[in-house]
Write an enzyme that holds these catalytic residues in place. Structure first.
Site, PDB file in Angstrom:
ATOM      1  CB  ILE A  12      -1.013  -0.142   1.090  1.00  0.00           C
ATOM      2  CG1 ILE A  12      -1.867  -1.252   1.330  1.00  0.00           C
ATOM      3  CG2 ILE A  12      -1.855   1.215   1.381  1.00  0.00           C
ATOM      4  CD1 ILE A  12      -2.722  -1.341   2.669  1.00  0.00           C
ATOM      5  CG  ASP A  58      14.010  -0.828  12.295  1.00  0.00           C
ATOM      6  OD1 ASP A  58      12.684  -0.308  12.628  1.00  0.00           O
ATOM      7  OD2 ASP A  58      14.406  -1.978  12.671  1.00  0.00           O
ATOM      8  CB  THR A 133      -6.079  -3.449   9.844  1.00  0.00           C
ATOM      9  OG1 THR A 133      -6.870  -4.472   9.474  1.00  0.00           O
ATOM     10  CG2 THR A 133      -5.492  -3.792  11.231  1.00  0.00           C
ATOM     11  CG  ASP A 134     -11.231  -4.715   8.304  1.00  0.00           C
ATOM     12  OD1 ASP A 134     -10.203  -5.249   8.335  1.00  0.00           O
ATOM     13  OD2 ASP A 134     -12.077  -4.886   7.161  1.00  0.00           O
ATOM     14  CD  GLU A 135      -6.918  -8.776   9.779  1.00  0.00           C
ATOM     15  OE1 GLU A 135      -6.327  -9.466  10.811  1.00  0.00           O
ATOM     16  OE2 GLU A 135      -6.508  -9.085   8.532  1.00  0.00           O
ATOM     17  CE1 TYR A 159      -1.263  -6.414  10.635  1.00  0.00           C
ATOM     18  CE2 TYR A 159      -3.381  -7.129  10.203  1.00  0.00           C
ATOM     19  CZ  TYR A 159      -2.578  -6.300  10.255  1.00  0.00           C
ATOM     20  OH  TYR A 159      -2.810  -4.899   9.315  1.00  0.00           O
ATOM     21  CB  SER A 162       1.156  -6.015  16.952  1.00  0.00           C
ATOM     22  OG  SER A 162       0.596  -6.249  15.375  1.00  0.00           O
ATOM     23  CE  LYS A 163      -1.875  -1.750  11.644  1.00  0.00           C
ATOM     24  NZ  LYS A 163      -0.833  -0.866  11.130  1.00  0.00           N
ATOM     25  CG  ASN A 188      -8.946  -8.071   3.532  1.00  0.00           C
ATOM     26  OD1 ASN A 188      -9.774  -7.780   4.633  1.00  0.00           O
ATOM     27  ND2 ASN A 188      -8.285  -9.187   3.278  1.00  0.00           N
ATOM     28  CE  LYS A 198      -0.208 -10.066   3.667  1.00  0.00           C
ATOM     29  NZ  LYS A 198       0.252  -8.587   3.436  1.00  0.00           N
TER      30      LYS A 198
HETATM   31  P1  NAD Z   1       3.411  -4.737   3.437  1.00  0.00           P
HETATM   32  O1  NAD Z   1       3.775  -5.881   4.358  1.00  0.00           O
HETATM   33  O2  NAD Z   1       3.175  -5.054   2.064  1.00  0.00           O
HETATM   34  O3  NAD Z   1       4.469  -3.653   3.612  1.00  0.00           O
HETATM   35  C1  NAD Z   1       5.116  -3.038   4.858  1.00  0.00           C
HETATM   36  C2  NAD Z   1       6.328  -2.173   4.594  1.00  0.00           C
HETATM   37  O4  NAD Z   1       6.864  -1.926   5.774  1.00  0.00           O
HETATM   38  C3  NAD Z   1       7.475  -2.997   3.838  1.00  0.00           C
HETATM   39  O5  NAD Z   1       8.006  -2.017   2.774  1.00  0.00           O
HETATM   40  C4  NAD Z   1       8.629  -3.284   4.783  1.00  0.00           C
HETATM   41  O6  NAD Z   1       9.878  -3.072   4.333  1.00  0.00           O
HETATM   42  C5  NAD Z   1       8.165  -2.150   5.785  1.00  0.00           C
HETATM   43  N1  NAD Z   1       8.890  -2.272   7.010  1.00  0.00           N
HETATM   44  C6  NAD Z   1       8.344  -3.371   7.906  1.00  0.00           C
HETATM   45  N2  NAD Z   1       8.961  -3.441   9.142  1.00  0.00           N
HETATM   46  C7  NAD Z   1       9.532  -1.900   9.159  1.00  0.00           C
HETATM   47  C8  NAD Z   1      10.383  -1.319  10.095  1.00  0.00           C
HETATM   48  N3  NAD Z   1      10.680  -1.705  11.325  1.00  0.00           N
HETATM   49  N4  NAD Z   1      10.813  -0.224   9.736  1.00  0.00           N
HETATM   50  C9  NAD Z   1      10.457   0.375   8.534  1.00  0.00           C
HETATM   51  N5  NAD Z   1       9.949  -0.404   7.578  1.00  0.00           N
HETATM   52  C10 NAD Z   1       9.403  -1.341   8.032  1.00  0.00           C
HETATM   53  O7  NAD Z   1       1.996  -4.072   4.028  1.00  0.00           O
HETATM   54  P2  NAD Z   1       0.652  -3.534   3.570  1.00  0.00           P
HETATM   55  O8  NAD Z   1      -0.174  -4.218   3.135  1.00  0.00           O
HETATM   56  O9  NAD Z   1       1.362  -2.466   2.501  1.00  0.00           O
HETATM   57  O10 NAD Z   1       0.463  -2.680   4.659  1.00  0.00           O
HETATM   58  C11 NAD Z   1       0.762  -1.498   4.995  1.00  0.00           C
HETATM   59  C12 NAD Z   1       0.105  -0.929   6.327  1.00  0.00           C
HETATM   60  O11 NAD Z   1      -1.436  -0.719   6.004  1.00  0.00           O
HETATM   61  C13 NAD Z   1       0.127  -1.519   7.407  1.00  0.00           C
HETATM   62  O12 NAD Z   1       0.056  -1.020   8.452  1.00  0.00           O
HETATM   63  C14 NAD Z   1      -0.966  -2.480   7.539  1.00  0.00           C
HETATM   64  O13 NAD Z   1      -1.350  -2.989   8.766  1.00  0.00           O
HETATM   65  C15 NAD Z   1      -2.265  -1.364   7.058  1.00  0.00           C
HETATM   66  N6  NAD Z   1      -3.317  -2.280   6.361  1.00  0.00           N
HETATM   67  C16 NAD Z   1      -3.095  -3.112   5.417  1.00  0.00           C
HETATM   68  C17 NAD Z   1      -4.134  -3.781   4.657  1.00  0.00           C
HETATM   69  C18 NAD Z   1      -4.102  -4.614   3.613  1.00  0.00           C
HETATM   70  O14 NAD Z   1      -5.078  -5.032   3.147  1.00  0.00           O
HETATM   71  N7  NAD Z   1      -2.897  -4.918   3.016  1.00  0.00           N
HETATM   72  C19 NAD Z   1      -5.491  -3.381   5.028  1.00  0.00           C
HETATM   73  C20 NAD Z   1      -5.643  -2.193   6.008  1.00  0.00           C
HETATM   74  C21 NAD Z   1      -4.564  -1.775   6.673  1.00  0.00           C
HETATM   75  O1  DAU Z   2      -8.793  -6.546   6.627  1.00  0.00           O
HETATM   76  C1  DAU Z   2      -7.707  -6.099   6.491  1.00  0.00           C
HETATM   77  C2  DAU Z   2      -6.570  -7.143   6.522  1.00  0.00           C
HETATM   78  O2  DAU Z   2      -6.297  -7.571   5.348  1.00  0.00           O
HETATM   79  C3  DAU Z   2      -4.879  -6.332   6.511  1.00  0.00           C
HETATM   80  O3  DAU Z   2      -4.948  -5.540   7.722  1.00  0.00           O
HETATM   81  C4  DAU Z   2      -3.794  -7.360   6.685  1.00  0.00           C
HETATM   82  O4  DAU Z   2      -2.472  -6.785   6.638  1.00  0.00           O
HETATM   83  C5  DAU Z   2      -3.940  -7.946   5.324  1.00  0.00           C
HETATM   84  O5  DAU Z   2      -3.007  -9.112   5.030  1.00  0.00           O
HETATM   85  C6  DAU Z   2      -5.361  -8.701   5.150  1.00  0.00           C
HETATM   86  O6  DAU Z   2      -5.651  -9.686   6.145  1.00  0.00           O
HETATM   87  P1  DAU Z   2      -6.454 -11.142   5.884  1.00  0.00           P
HETATM   88  O7  DAU Z   2      -6.121 -12.193   6.746  1.00  0.00           O
HETATM   89  O8  DAU Z   2      -7.819 -10.885   5.655  1.00  0.00           O
HETATM   90  O9  DAU Z   2      -5.785 -11.368   4.270  1.00  0.00           O
HETATM   91  P2  DAU Z   2      -5.177 -12.801   3.791  1.00  0.00           P
HETATM   92  O10 DAU Z   2      -4.894 -12.310   2.228  1.00  0.00           O
HETATM   93  O11 DAU Z   2      -3.958 -13.321   4.302  1.00  0.00           O
HETATM   94  O12 DAU Z   2      -6.413 -13.547   3.574  1.00  0.00           O
HETATM   95  C7  DAU Z   2      -7.620 -13.189   3.154  1.00  0.00           C
HETATM   96  C8  DAU Z   2      -8.608 -14.547   3.352  1.00  0.00           C
HETATM   97  O13 DAU Z   2      -8.230 -15.743   2.517  1.00  0.00           O
HETATM   98  C9  DAU Z   2      -8.656 -14.901   4.927  1.00  0.00           C
HETATM   99  O14 DAU Z   2     -10.082 -15.387   5.091  1.00  0.00           O
HETATM  100  C10 DAU Z   2      -7.981 -16.110   4.668  1.00  0.00           C
HETATM  101  C11 DAU Z   2      -8.052 -16.623   3.275  1.00  0.00           C
HETATM  102  N1  DAU Z   2      -6.717 -17.336   2.549  1.00  0.00           N
HETATM  103  C12 DAU Z   2      -5.745 -16.621   2.730  1.00  0.00           C
HETATM  104  C13 DAU Z   2      -4.440 -17.244   2.139  1.00  0.00           C
HETATM  105  C14 DAU Z   2      -3.053 -16.439   1.912  1.00  0.00           C
HETATM  106  C15 DAU Z   2      -6.940 -18.588   2.269  1.00  0.00           C
HETATM  107  O15 DAU Z   2      -7.880 -19.122   2.356  1.00  0.00           O
HETATM  108  N2  DAU Z   2      -5.755 -19.064   1.520  1.00  0.00           N
HETATM  109  C16 DAU Z   2      -4.476 -18.504   1.490  1.00  0.00           C
HETATM  110  O16 DAU Z   2      -3.626 -19.064   1.117  1.00  0.00           O
END
Ligand code: NAD
Ligand code: DAU
Length: 356
Positions: A12, A58, A133-135, A159, A162-163, A188, A198
């Site tokens: 993101i 970091d 996150t919504d989690e 996870y 921690s959030k 998501n 993911k």
């Molecule tokens: P990601 O795992 O793809 O990216 C995380 C980034 O943070 C990476 O570039 C990593 O190198 C960097 N990072 C990790 N530890 C670090 C540290 N100690 N210091 C500096 N950089 C560090 O994550 P994402 O999916 O892009 O999520 C970004 C943010 O959005 C997160 O805070 C996550 O909780 C939140 N979020 C994600 C989703 C989703 O669906 N992916 C949804 C809602 C909220």
């Molecule tokens: O809701 C926001 C969150 O969405 C973010 O905060 C997280 O950073 C992000 O990773 C995501 O979490 P989820 O656990 O929902 O995402 P994931 O893609 O890991 O899984 C989505 C759904 O799919 C979940 O119900 C688990 C399922 N899944 C996932 C994987 C990787 C499978 O069934 N098979 C798989 O191999």
């Protein structure tokens, strides 16, 4: 008018940096530790662009945070950096506590010291935007109303705990010290540069490689999907106009079961890159469920719409089509991220003990 982005080489964060430079055009300092999830190739389009400064470091390094704030005097910190994968938090929670909790604490303390020294318009304009996150709200029953900002915090995984902890720190730094914060809790995301650990990118890359498409449990868990660039525009809206100390839920109004998602991905691939062996749906494989697997998330995004006029631009149909096309057009990116460390994760996560 510089902003400091943390985690801007991740999924993101990199979309946000690209979106910010395109839409706002202000300079960005991008602090990222380049963990397995961080990838400078995501930012290749900004090579040579003076508006983007990448800093490899970091967020737990307070001296570095202080130096960046003093040197660049950003008008805002937009904090994405985190460990983000639920399955990894189950097999190894320690790094989640370090980055998501201690890292957020370190940034807040750096921001507090910096903001404390600002005056006048610069102090008035400063913002700390926490991306969450919504989690944190836990799991919904099938017909329960979607999460509003007032929903109690009930995190269920390392996870999400921690959030949730980081959200509470941000809230407390506003309440106690007056730090000008806003928090967004998003559903998501999916789209370009999504790491193939993911669900959606894993299904695309596995299908193209003829590998099993692992569905946890019964595949009926529900997530609310948002195209990543819509999340970016939502963050811009909240950063620009969100009320201090408030939280805003951001979501796509797109609740889907995991099985529906995987069927859609297979059907799009059948259309765009048909396989002589038959529909990609043949690769669907049910595997052991995720421990503590949340059943349903759904976001009520009416507050951000009412107060700030934000709504997603993409429907799920348009967003998922763009996403599948992006992966088909970027097989080089996929190959690059599937390094040795990636293969180790896949064999640990989907090895013999996971098979249903
Ligand atoms: P990601 O795992 O793809 O990216 C995380 C980034 O943070 C990476 O570039 C990593 O190198 C960097 N990072 C990790 N530890 C670090 C540290 N100690 N210091 C500096 N950089 C560090 O994550 P994402 O999916 O892009 O999520 C970004 C943010 O959005 C997160 O805070 C996550 O909780 C939140 N979020 C994600 C989703 C989703 O669906 N992916 C949804 C809602 C909220
Ligand atoms: O809701 C926001 C969150 O969405 C973010 O905060 C997280 O950073 C992000 O990773 C995501 O979490 P989820 O656990 O929902 O995402 P994931 O893609 O890991 O899984 C989505 C759904 O799919 C979940 O119900 C688990 C399922 N899944 C996932 C994987 C990787 C499978 O069934 N098979 C798989 O191999």
């Amino acid at each position: 008018m510089t902003i400091l982005v943390t985690g801007g080489a991740g999924f993101i964060g990199s979309n946000f940096v690209l979106d910010w430079v395109e839409q706002v055009g202000e300079p960005v300092v991008n602090l990222d530790a380049l963990t397995y999830a961080g990838n400078r190739a995501n930012l290749a389009a900004l090579a040579g662009d003076a508006r983007h400064t990448f800093v490899h470091g970091d967020i737990c390094d307070r001296a570095l945070v202080d130096r960046l704030l003093a040197e660049h005097r950003p008008r805002a910190i937009v904090h994405f950096a985190a460990e983000s994968h639920v399955d990894r938090s189950i097999s190894g929670p320690a790094e989640f506590m370090r980055t998501n909790v201690t890292g957020t604490f370190t940034l807040l303390e750096g921001a507090r010291a910096h903001w404390g020294g600002l005056q006048g318009a610069e102090r008035e304009a400063f913002r700390f935007h926490h991306v969450s996150t919504d989690e944190v709200y836990g799991s919904l029953a099938p017909d329960a109303p979607a999460f509003t900002e007032d929903h109690p915090y009930e995190p269920n995984s390392p996870y999400s705990a921690s959030k949730a902890a980081s959200d509470h720190l941000v809230r407390a730094w506003h309440h106690t010290y007056g730090l000008p914060v806003v928090t967004t809790n998003c559903s998501n995301n999916y789209g370009p540069f999504h790491f193939p650990e993911k669900l959606i990118p894993l299904m695309i890359v596995n299908a193209l490689a003829g590998k099993p498409l692992p569905i946890y449990g019964d595949g009926q868990n529900v997530r609310d999907w948002l195209y990543v660039r819509d999340h970016c525009s939502g963050i811009r809206a909240v950063l620009a106009g969100g009320r201090l100390g408030e939280t805003y839920n951001i979501g796509g109004w797109n609740e889907k079961t995991n099985l529906e998602i995987v069927h859609t991905v297979c059907d799009l691939l059948d259309e765009l890159k048909p396989d002589a062996a038959g529909s990609y749906r043949r690769l669907i494989t049910y595997v052991k469920d995720r421990p503590g697997h949340d059943r349903r998330y759904a976001i009520d995004a009416r507050k951000v719409e009412r107060e700030l006029g934000w709504r997603p631009a993409e429907t799920f149909d348009t967003g998922i089509r763009k996403t599948v096309r992006w992966y088909l057009d970027h097989t080089d990116w996929v190959q690059q991220v599937q390094s040795g460390a990636y293969r180790d994760w896949v064999s640990q996560q989907y090895g013999a003990e996971r098979r249903a």
